[in-house]
Design a protein around this motif. Structure first.
Motif, PDB file in Angstrom:
ATOM      1  N   ALA A  95       0.836  -1.208   0.000  1.00 35.40           N
ATOM      2  CA  ALA A  95       0.000   0.000   0.000  1.00 35.40           C
ATOM      3  C   ALA A  95       0.868   1.254   0.000  1.00 35.40           C
ATOM      4  CB  ALA A  95      -0.933  -0.010   1.203  1.00 35.40           C
ATOM      5  N   VAL A  96       1.923   1.266   0.800  1.00 32.44           N
ATOM      6  CA  VAL A  96       2.813   2.429   0.847  1.00 32.44           C
ATOM      7  C   VAL A  96       3.565   2.582  -0.471  1.00 32.44           C
ATOM      8  CG1 VAL A  96       4.830   3.420   1.983  1.00 32.44           C
ATOM      9  CG2 VAL A  96       3.021   2.397   3.348  1.00 32.44           C
ATOM     10  N   ALA A  97       4.052   1.471  -1.029  1.00 26.37           N
ATOM     11  CA  ALA A  97       4.791   1.536  -2.297  1.00 26.37           C
ATOM     12  C   ALA A  97       3.920   2.078  -3.417  1.00 26.37           C
ATOM     13  CB  ALA A  97       5.329   0.152  -2.663  1.00 26.37           C
ATOM     14  N   LYS A  98       2.691   1.632  -3.484  1.00 22.92           N
ATOM     15  CA  LYS A  98       1.777   2.119  -4.531  1.00 22.92           C
ATOM     16  C   LYS A  98       1.445   3.596  -4.331  1.00 22.92           C
ATOM     17  CE  LYS A  98      -0.272  -2.317  -5.616  1.00 22.92           C
ATOM     18  NZ  LYS A  98      -1.471  -3.160  -5.601  1.00 22.92           N
ATOM     19  N   ALA A  99       1.243   4.013  -3.091  1.00 22.27           N
ATOM     20  CA  ALA A  99       0.926   5.419  -2.824  1.00 22.27           C
ATOM     21  C   ALA A  99       2.100   6.319  -3.188  1.00 22.27           C
ATOM     22  CB  ALA A  99       0.556   5.606  -1.358  1.00 22.27           C
ATOM     23  N   ALA A 101       4.592   5.630  -5.377  1.00 26.16           N
ATOM     24  CA  ALA A 101       4.801   5.606  -6.824  1.00 26.16           C
ATOM     25  C   ALA A 101       3.743   6.411  -7.563  1.00 26.16           C
ATOM     26  CB  ALA A 101       4.805   4.159  -7.320  1.00 26.16           C
ATOM     27  N   ALA A 102       2.525   6.450  -7.043  1.00 26.27           N
ATOM     28  CA  ALA A 102       1.460   7.200  -7.702  1.00 26.27           C
ATOM     29  C   ALA A 102       1.594   8.697  -7.489  1.00 26.27           C
ATOM     30  CB  ALA A 102       0.101   6.719  -7.194  1.00 26.27           C
ATOM     31  N   ALA A 103       2.146   9.112  -6.359  1.00 27.79           N
ATOM     32  CA  ALA A 103       2.171  10.534  -6.023  1.00 27.79           C
ATOM     33  C   ALA A 103       3.475  11.233  -6.393  1.00 27.79           C
ATOM     34  CB  ALA A 103       1.918  10.712  -4.527  1.00 27.79           C
ATOM     35  N   HIS A 104       4.534  10.489  -6.668  1.00 26.69           N
ATOM     36  CA  HIS A 104       5.840  11.106  -6.906  1.00 26.69           C
ATOM     37  C   HIS A 104       6.485  10.523  -8.161  1.00 26.69           C
ATOM     38  CE1 HIS A 104       5.693  12.955  -2.943  1.00 26.69           C
ATOM     39  NE2 HIS A 104       5.245  11.798  -2.488  1.00 26.69           N
ATOM     40  N   PRO A 105       7.371  11.310  -8.811  1.00 23.60           N
ATOM     41  CA  PRO A 105       8.053  10.822 -10.013  1.00 23.60           C
ATOM     42  C   PRO A 105       9.227   9.896  -9.654  1.00 23.60           C
ATOM     43  CG  PRO A 105       8.735  13.070  -9.555  1.00 23.60           C
ATOM     44  CD  PRO A 105       7.694  12.713  -8.542  1.00 23.60           C
ATOM     45  N   VAL A 106       8.900   8.680  -9.244  1.00 23.86           N
ATOM     46  CA  VAL A 106       9.907   7.697  -8.849  1.00 23.86           C
ATOM     47  C   VAL A 106       9.573   6.357  -9.487  1.00 23.86           C
ATOM     48  CG1 VAL A 106      10.498   8.797  -6.661  1.00 23.86           C
ATOM     49  CG2 VAL A 106       8.645   7.152  -6.741  1.00 23.86           C
ATOM     50  N   VAL A 111       9.486  -1.044  -0.150  1.00 24.81           N
ATOM     51  CA  VAL A 111       9.227  -0.629   1.225  1.00 24.81           C
ATOM     52  C   VAL A 111       9.501  -1.813   2.139  1.00 24.81           C
ATOM     53  CG1 VAL A 111       7.491   0.240   2.846  1.00 24.81           C
ATOM     54  CG2 VAL A 111       7.462   0.994   0.470  1.00 24.81           C
ATOM     55  N   ASP A 112      10.188  -1.545   3.238  1.00 23.98           N
ATOM     56  CA  ASP A 112      10.430  -2.554   4.264  1.00 23.98           C
ATOM     57  C   ASP A 112       9.930  -1.988   5.583  1.00 23.98           C
ATOM     58  OD1 ASP A 112      11.336  -4.876   5.532  1.00 23.98           O
ATOM     59  OD2 ASP A 112      13.265  -3.949   5.989  1.00 23.98           O
ATOM     60  N   ALA A 113       8.913  -2.625   6.137  1.00 25.93           N
ATOM     61  CA  ALA A 113       8.308  -2.145   7.388  1.00 25.93           C
ATOM     62  C   ALA A 113       8.711  -3.057   8.538  1.00 25.93           C
ATOM     63  CB  ALA A 113       6.794  -2.104   7.261  1.00 25.93           C
ATOM     64  N   THR A 114       9.031  -2.442   9.669  1.00 29.25           N
ATOM     65  CA  THR A 114       9.295  -3.165  10.901  1.00 29.25           C
ATOM     66  C   THR A 114       8.115  -2.909  11.823  1.00 29.25           C
ATOM     67  OG1 THR A 114      11.661  -2.823  10.616  1.00 29.25           O
ATOM     68  CG2 THR A 114      10.910  -3.485  12.795  1.00 29.25           C
ATOM     69  N   MET A 115       7.412  -3.994  12.166  1.00 29.62           N
ATOM     70  CA  MET A 115       6.188  -3.839  12.936  1.00 29.62           C
ATOM     71  C   MET A 115       6.271  -4.612  14.242  1.00 29.62           C
ATOM     72  SD  MET A 115       3.299  -4.045   9.922  1.00 29.62           S
ATOM     73  CE  MET A 115       3.254  -5.794   9.901  1.00 29.62           C
ATOM     74  N   ALA A 175      13.615  -2.167 -12.915  1.00 29.11           N
ATOM     75  CA  ALA A 175      12.844  -1.438 -11.902  1.00 29.11           C
ATOM     76  C   ALA A 175      11.674  -0.744 -12.579  1.00 29.11           C
ATOM     77  CB  ALA A 175      13.728  -0.415 -11.194  1.00 29.11           C
ATOM     78  N   ALA A 176      10.502  -1.280 -12.408  1.00 23.46           N
ATOM     79  CA  ALA A 176       9.311  -0.725 -13.030  1.00 23.46           C
ATOM     80  C   ALA A 176       8.571   0.160 -12.035  1.00 23.46           C
ATOM     81  CB  ALA A 176       8.398  -1.850 -13.492  1.00 23.46           C
ATOM     82  N   ARG A 177       7.846   1.100 -12.573  1.00 20.76           N
ATOM     83  CA  ARG A 177       7.045   1.985 -11.727  1.00 20.76           C
ATOM     84  C   ARG A 177       5.766   1.275 -11.354  1.00 20.76           C
ATOM     85  NH1 ARG A 177       4.896   8.074 -12.920  1.00 20.76           N
ATOM     86  NH2 ARG A 177       4.031   8.356 -10.858  1.00 20.76           N
ATOM     87  N   VAL A 178       5.451   1.253 -10.070  1.00 20.07           N
ATOM     88  CA  VAL A 178       4.246   0.586  -9.591  1.00 20.07           C
ATOM     89  C   VAL A 178       3.064   1.500  -9.843  1.00 20.07           C
ATOM     90  CG1 VAL A 178       3.106  -0.412  -7.601  1.00 20.07           C
ATOM     91  CG2 VAL A 178       5.575  -0.599  -7.840  1.00 20.07           C
TER      92      VAL A 178
END
Length: 179
Positions: A95-99, A101-106, A111-115, A175-178
């Motif tokens: 979810a973070v990776a998609k958000a 990639a959608a909002a920024h030119p990257v 993403v690696d989350a520690t929970m 490396a593709a854009r999500v």
């Protein structure tokens, strides 16, 4: 593993081995070694006591870290008045990776989350920028996007967000854009 951690563990291991060998030499009937240690090297008792104290202290610290440090998990449990909701680590990261990639030119966003059981301790975002200028501004925007997405998705604040933004010229070919 960090180099400092490896060095510390190596030091404890070496001291523990030396101490174990010395205790074995004193207790096992090796007459030559035992005679040399007891007659010609009088501080042997103090050295062995010091080594044993160091090893004991190191193991006490390891025990405290093992017991008191919160463990990480792959499922985040969110409790509310209707029941508990379990969110997987992979779902949070996607979810973070998609958000981002959608909002920024990257591109190539990972993403690696520690929970922990009820909170996200850290999220590390790696991405390749398509615009090589103003990387600092892009990093701040990516942090804000990730923070907002995690707070909206989970309803809990994230303690730390770390962004590693690389210039787009270093991006791997696959490396593709999500989207």
């Amino acid at each position: 593993m960090r180099p400092l951690t490896k060095a510390g563990l190596g030091l404890v291991a070496i001291i523990g081995l030396v101490q174990a060998l010395a205790v074995m030499a004193l207790t096992w009937p090796l007459a030559g070694v035992r005679t040399w240690l007891l007659l010609y090297w009088q501080p042997a008792h103090w050295v062995l006591f010091g080594l044993a104290a160091f090893v004991g202290l190191a193991f006490l610290i390891m025990l405290l870290v093992a017991v008191l440090r919160p463990s990480t998990t792959t499922k985040l449990v969110l409790a509310n008045d209707r029941g508990d909701l379990s969110v997987s680590k992979q779902a949070v990261e996607n979810a973070v990776a998609k958000a981002v990639a959608a909002a920024h030119p990257v591109k190539g966003v990972t993403v690696d989350a520690t929970m922990h059981k009820t909170q996200v301790k850290q999220a590390t975002i790696d991405a390749y920028s398509l615009e090589p200028t103003n990387l600092k501004t892009q990093v701040e925007g990516i942090e804000a996007t990730a923070q907002g997405k995690l707070e909206r998705l989970l309803g809990v604040p994230v303690k730390k967000i770390k962004v590693n933004l690389h210039p787009g010229t270093k991006a791997p070919g696959n490396a593709a854009r999500v989207l």
